[in-house]
Design a protein around this motif. Structure first.
Motif, PDB file in Angstrom:
ATOM      1  N   GLU A 133     -14.000 -12.412  51.124  1.00 41.63           N
ATOM      2  CA  GLU A 133     -13.652 -12.006  52.504  1.00 41.63           C
ATOM      3  C   GLU A 133     -14.047 -10.556  52.778  1.00 41.63           C
ATOM      4  O   GLU A 133     -13.257  -9.751  53.243  1.00 41.63           O
ATOM      5  CB  GLU A 133     -12.148 -12.207  52.741  1.00 41.63           C
ATOM      6  CG  GLU A 133     -11.718 -13.656  52.562  1.00 41.63           C
ATOM      7  CD  GLU A 133     -10.212 -13.799  52.427  1.00 41.63           C
ATOM      8  OE1 GLU A 133      -9.657 -13.149  51.516  1.00 41.63           O
ATOM      9  OE2 GLU A 133      -9.627 -14.537  53.219  1.00 41.63           O
ATOM     10  N   ILE A 134     -15.302 -10.273  52.468  1.00 37.39           N
ATOM     11  CA  ILE A 134     -15.839  -8.925  52.644  1.00 37.39           C
ATOM     12  C   ILE A 134     -16.467  -8.792  54.031  1.00 37.39           C
ATOM     13  O   ILE A 134     -17.110  -9.712  54.525  1.00 37.39           O
ATOM     14  CB  ILE A 134     -16.941  -8.669  51.586  1.00 37.39           C
ATOM     15  CG1 ILE A 134     -16.381  -8.773  50.173  1.00 37.39           C
ATOM     16  CG2 ILE A 134     -17.606  -7.318  51.811  1.00 37.39           C
ATOM     17  CD1 ILE A 134     -15.293  -7.814  49.845  1.00 37.39           C
ATOM     18  N   ILE A 137     -20.604 -14.977  47.980  1.00 36.60           N
ATOM     19  CA  ILE A 137     -19.753 -13.893  47.489  1.00 36.60           C
ATOM     20  C   ILE A 137     -18.984 -13.263  48.651  1.00 36.60           C
ATOM     21  O   ILE A 137     -17.782 -13.029  48.577  1.00 36.60           O
ATOM     22  CB  ILE A 137     -20.602 -12.823  46.753  1.00 36.60           C
ATOM     23  CG1 ILE A 137     -21.192 -13.418  45.469  1.00 36.60           C
ATOM     24  CG2 ILE A 137     -19.788 -11.575  46.455  1.00 36.60           C
ATOM     25  CD1 ILE A 137     -22.233 -12.554  44.778  1.00 36.60           C
ATOM     26  N   ILE A 138     -19.700 -13.027  49.737  1.00 33.58           N
ATOM     27  CA  ILE A 138     -19.082 -12.402  50.901  1.00 33.58           C
ATOM     28  C   ILE A 138     -17.963 -13.266  51.459  1.00 33.58           C
ATOM     29  O   ILE A 138     -16.881 -12.771  51.807  1.00 33.58           O
ATOM     30  CB  ILE A 138     -20.170 -12.116  51.960  1.00 33.58           C
ATOM     31  CG1 ILE A 138     -20.975 -10.894  51.521  1.00 33.58           C
ATOM     32  CG2 ILE A 138     -19.563 -11.914  53.331  1.00 33.58           C
ATOM     33  CD1 ILE A 138     -22.225 -10.662  52.321  1.00 33.58           C
ATOM     34  N   GLU A 139     -18.203 -14.587  51.493  1.00 29.36           N
ATOM     35  CA  GLU A 139     -17.170 -15.479  52.014  1.00 29.36           C
ATOM     36  C   GLU A 139     -15.975 -15.558  51.085  1.00 29.36           C
ATOM     37  O   GLU A 139     -14.834 -15.465  51.525  1.00 29.36           O
ATOM     38  CB  GLU A 139     -17.753 -16.867  52.265  1.00 29.36           C
ATOM     39  CG  GLU A 139     -18.420 -16.897  53.624  1.00 29.36           C
ATOM     40  CD  GLU A 139     -19.089 -18.218  53.924  1.00 29.36           C
ATOM     41  OE1 GLU A 139     -18.879 -19.187  53.164  1.00 29.36           O
ATOM     42  OE2 GLU A 139     -19.825 -18.272  54.919  1.00 29.36           O
ATOM     43  N   LEU A 159     -30.766 -11.602  55.377  1.00 26.30           N
ATOM     44  CA  LEU A 159     -29.540 -10.872  55.051  1.00 26.30           C
ATOM     45  C   LEU A 159     -29.191  -9.880  56.156  1.00 26.30           C
ATOM     46  O   LEU A 159     -28.025  -9.668  56.475  1.00 26.30           O
ATOM     47  CB  LEU A 159     -29.696 -10.153  53.710  1.00 26.30           C
ATOM     48  CG  LEU A 159     -29.716 -11.079  52.495  1.00 26.30           C
ATOM     49  CD1 LEU A 159     -30.155 -10.334  51.242  1.00 26.30           C
ATOM     50  CD2 LEU A 159     -28.335 -11.714  52.276  1.00 26.30           C
ATOM     51  N   SER A 160     -30.218  -9.317  56.742  1.00 29.92           N
ATOM     52  CA  SER A 160     -29.995  -8.376  57.830  1.00 29.92           C
ATOM     53  C   SER A 160     -29.360  -9.067  59.038  1.00 29.92           C
ATOM     54  O   SER A 160     -28.519  -8.483  59.734  1.00 29.92           O
ATOM     55  CB  SER A 160     -31.336  -7.743  58.196  1.00 29.92           C
ATOM     56  OG  SER A 160     -31.252  -7.101  59.428  1.00 29.92           O
ATOM     57  N   LYS A 161     -29.729 -10.317  59.249  1.00 33.23           N
ATOM     58  CA  LYS A 161     -29.159 -11.087  60.384  1.00 33.23           C
ATOM     59  C   LYS A 161     -27.657 -11.289  60.252  1.00 33.23           C
ATOM     60  O   LYS A 161     -26.961 -11.392  61.251  1.00 33.23           O
ATOM     61  CB  LYS A 161     -29.852 -12.454  60.485  1.00 33.23           C
ATOM     62  CG  LYS A 161     -31.166 -12.378  61.244  1.00 33.23           C
ATOM     63  CD  LYS A 161     -31.533 -13.715  61.868  1.00 33.23           C
ATOM     64  CE  LYS A 161     -32.950 -13.690  62.409  1.00 33.23           C
ATOM     65  NZ  LYS A 161     -33.924 -14.225  61.422  1.00 33.23           N
ATOM     66  N   ILE A 162     -27.171 -11.365  58.993  1.00 41.10           N
ATOM     67  CA  ILE A 162     -25.721 -11.520  58.843  1.00 41.10           C
ATOM     68  C   ILE A 162     -25.009 -10.166  58.744  1.00 41.10           C
ATOM     69  O   ILE A 162     -23.837 -10.088  58.412  1.00 41.10           O
ATOM     70  CB  ILE A 162     -25.334 -12.444  57.658  1.00 41.10           C
ATOM     71  CG1 ILE A 162     -25.826 -11.875  56.315  1.00 41.10           C
ATOM     72  CG2 ILE A 162     -25.855 -13.857  57.879  1.00 41.10           C
ATOM     73  CD1 ILE A 162     -25.226 -12.581  55.101  1.00 41.10           C
ATOM     74  N   GLY A 163     -25.734  -9.098  59.007  1.00 45.10           N
ATOM     75  CA  GLY A 163     -25.092  -7.790  59.134  1.00 45.10           C
ATOM     76  C   GLY A 163     -25.209  -6.878  57.928  1.00 45.10           C
ATOM     77  O   GLY A 163     -24.623  -5.797  57.889  1.00 45.10           O
ATOM     78  N   ILE A 164     -25.975  -7.314  56.913  1.00 43.12           N
ATOM     79  CA  ILE A 164     -26.122  -6.485  55.719  1.00 43.12           C
ATOM     80  C   ILE A 164     -27.199  -5.419  55.934  1.00 43.12           C
ATOM     81  O   ILE A 164     -28.250  -5.691  56.512  1.00 43.12           O
ATOM     82  CB  ILE A 164     -26.441  -7.375  54.504  1.00 43.12           C
ATOM     83  CG1 ILE A 164     -25.178  -8.133  54.117  1.00 43.12           C
ATOM     84  CG2 ILE A 164     -26.988  -6.557  53.342  1.00 43.12           C
ATOM     85  CD1 ILE A 164     -25.360  -9.113  53.003  1.00 43.12           C
ATOM     86  N   ASP A 165     -26.892  -4.209  55.462  1.00 41.38           N
ATOM     87  CA  ASP A 165     -27.826  -3.096  55.604  1.00 41.38           C
ATOM     88  C   ASP A 165     -28.665  -2.904  54.349  1.00 41.38           C
ATOM     89  O   ASP A 165     -28.259  -3.293  53.259  1.00 41.38           O
ATOM     90  CB  ASP A 165     -27.037  -1.800  55.840  1.00 41.38           C
ATOM     91  CG  ASP A 165     -26.800  -1.566  57.317  1.00 41.38           C
ATOM     92  OD1 ASP A 165     -27.388  -2.294  58.143  1.00 41.38           O
ATOM     93  OD2 ASP A 165     -26.030  -0.644  57.633  1.00 41.38           O
ATOM     94  N   PHE A 166     -29.790  -2.244  54.534  1.00 43.80           N
ATOM     95  CA  PHE A 166     -30.660  -1.917  53.404  1.00 43.80           C
ATOM     96  C   PHE A 166     -30.993  -0.445  53.426  1.00 43.80           C
ATOM     97  O   PHE A 166     -31.169   0.146  54.489  1.00 43.80           O
ATOM     98  CB  PHE A 166     -31.947  -2.739  53.467  1.00 43.80           C
ATOM     99  CG  PHE A 166     -31.719  -4.193  53.173  1.00 43.80           C
ATOM    100  CD1 PHE A 166     -31.768  -4.660  51.869  1.00 43.80           C
ATOM    101  CD2 PHE A 166     -31.401  -5.078  54.189  1.00 43.80           C
ATOM    102  CE1 PHE A 166     -31.506  -5.992  51.581  1.00 43.80           C
ATOM    103  CE2 PHE A 166     -31.147  -6.414  53.916  1.00 43.80           C
ATOM    104  CZ  PHE A 166     -31.202  -6.877  52.613  1.00 43.80           C
ATOM    105  N   SER A 167     -31.087   0.121  52.231  1.00 44.97           N
ATOM    106  CA  SER A 167     -31.582   1.489  52.169  1.00 44.97           C
ATOM    107  C   SER A 167     -32.754   1.537  51.200  1.00 44.97           C
ATOM    108  O   SER A 167     -32.887   0.683  50.318  1.00 44.97           O
ATOM    109  CB  SER A 167     -30.480   2.456  51.730  1.00 44.97           C
ATOM    110  OG  SER A 167     -30.023   2.115  50.456  1.00 44.97           O
ATOM    111  N   GLY A 198     -17.887  -6.946  45.286  1.00 44.56           N
ATOM    112  CA  GLY A 198     -17.061  -7.677  46.252  1.00 44.56           C
ATOM    113  C   GLY A 198     -15.593  -7.663  45.857  1.00 44.56           C
ATOM    114  O   GLY A 198     -14.715  -7.373  46.677  1.00 44.56           O
ATOM    115  N   ARG A 199     -15.322  -7.937  44.582  1.00 44.04           N
ATOM    116  CA  ARG A 199     -13.924  -7.936  44.110  1.00 44.04           C
ATOM    117  C   ARG A 199     -13.316  -6.548  44.211  1.00 44.04           C
ATOM    118  O   ARG A 199     -12.163  -6.383  44.605  1.00 44.04           O
ATOM    119  CB  ARG A 199     -13.866  -8.416  42.653  1.00 44.04           C
ATOM    120  CG  ARG A 199     -13.996  -9.930  42.508  1.00 44.04           C
ATOM    121  CD  ARG A 199     -13.676 -10.350  41.078  1.00 44.04           C
ATOM    122  NE  ARG A 199     -14.704  -9.918  40.160  1.00 44.04           N
ATOM    123  CZ  ARG A 199     -15.603 -10.741  39.590  1.00 44.04           C
ATOM    124  NH1 ARG A 199     -15.572 -12.023  39.844  1.00 44.04           N
ATOM    125  NH2 ARG A 199     -16.513 -10.279  38.780  1.00 44.04           N
TER     126      ARG A 199
END
Ligand code: C2E
Ligand code: CA
Ligand code: CA
Ligand code: CA
Length: 276
Positions: free
Chosen positions: A140-141, A135-137, A169-177, A98-99
């Motif tokens: 500001e990621i 962390i995302i908040e 996590l997917s609901k807030i827009g995070i992807d998974f591979s 994030g940083r």
């Protein structure tokens, strides 16, 4: 960007004597390393095969040991999974990504995706989703940049809790591979059910391209499967032009590998973005 992985020296790798006292030593050393900030993230570029551009990266942890030099993750991630230290270590890695992303953004670059490896053990922490949120908040990621890389063992334990975390996590827009695809046990129904946006072809299949008939067929099948399921395909461990040409011809979406670059420190990665 020529610091190849593999030429690092590690006492842990050499010590084949994995006795409890050896592990205790390593465990204590990992706590010290966390406290003294001896861990560092390296970035390996991900190249899009249509544009030829660097569109993302994978964050890979390194340990700058004051006595033993650069220690590679295979020498301490398995132990940290065993002791549970992967939970604080994993959080450090997410936070540091994030940083670093903030620094990349402030320098005027934009990346589509940055992959962060997530161990199955990290799901045993009840605060995983909440901490990632925090962390995302605080950094500001853009949530869409994060892509967590999971191995099949994490997913296919048929664990309701793991699946719930992934969905949240997917609901807030995070992807998974799905990492190292093809080496584990995959259930096609779960592949469809879970919000996985890409498959990463394990480098063991890429290694023998384009000569091995079996591997070329396996890779073609994975690419077809992924595209039919509306997923992206990323090939790992691309080291030669011949491997790259095969992957381009067979419509693989993205690649990572020494042919383009090994994982490098953030400053070097940013130089590559500038040159790209
Ligand atoms: P992985 O996720 O499968 O990462 C890919 C590995 O392949 C990396 O090894 C990378 O340096 C290496 N690699 C990339 N391109 C090539 C190539 O062209 N040829 C060859 N031979 N190798 C290539 P690395 O950095 O030593 O990491 C090893 C494993 O440690 C990773 O495998 C991942 O499972 C784990 N790991 C690394 N960082 C983290 C982390 O922050 N958290 C967790 N949970 N695991 C991590
Ligand atoms: Ca990975
Ligand atoms: Ca992998
Ligand atoms: Ca792996």
């Amino acid at each position: 960007a020529k610091r190849m992985h593999g030429c690092s020296f590690s006492i842990y790798e050499q010590s084949k004597d994995r006795t409890p006292s050896y592990q205790g030593l390593l465990e204590a050393d990992i706590w010290t390393a966390l406290k003294k900030e001896q861990f560092q993230l390296y970035y390996q570029p991900r190249i899009d095969l249509l544009s030829g551009d660097i569109v993302g990266a994978e964050a890979l942890i390194r340990w700058n040991h004051p006595e033993h030099g650069l220690i590679m993750p295979n020498d301490f991630i398995p132990v940290s999974e065993h002791t549970g230290q992967i939970i604080p270590l994993g959080f450090w890695a997410i936070w540091q990504t994030g940083r670093d992303l903030k620094q990349i953004k402030n320098a005027g670059f934009s990346l589509a995706k940055v992959g962060v490896n997530l161990s199955f053990r990290q799901f045993q922490d009840d605060h995983l989703v909440q901490t990632i949120h925090r962390i995302i908040e605080s950094e500001e990621i853009d949530t869409r940049i994060f892509e967590f890389e999971l191995t099949e063992s994490a997913l296919f334990s048929d664990d309701q809790h793991v699946q719930k975390c992934i969905e949240q996590l997917s609901k807030i827009g995070i992807d998974f591979s799905l990492d190292d695809f093809g080496t584990g046990y995959s259930s096609f129904s779960l592949l469809q059910k879970l919000p996985i946006s890409s498959l990463k072809i394990d480098r063991s299949f890429v290694a023998q391209l384009p000569d091995s008939h079996d591997d070329t067929e396996i890779i073609r099948a994975i690419i077809t499967l992924a595209h039919n399921l509306k997923m992206r395909v990323i090939a790992e461990g691309v080291e030669t032009k011949a491997q790259l040409d095969f992957l381009i011809k067979n419509k693989c979406d993205q690649v990572q590998g020494y042919f383009f670059s090994p994982p490098v420190p953030l400053s070097e990665f940013m130089k590559m973005l500038k040159a790209d």
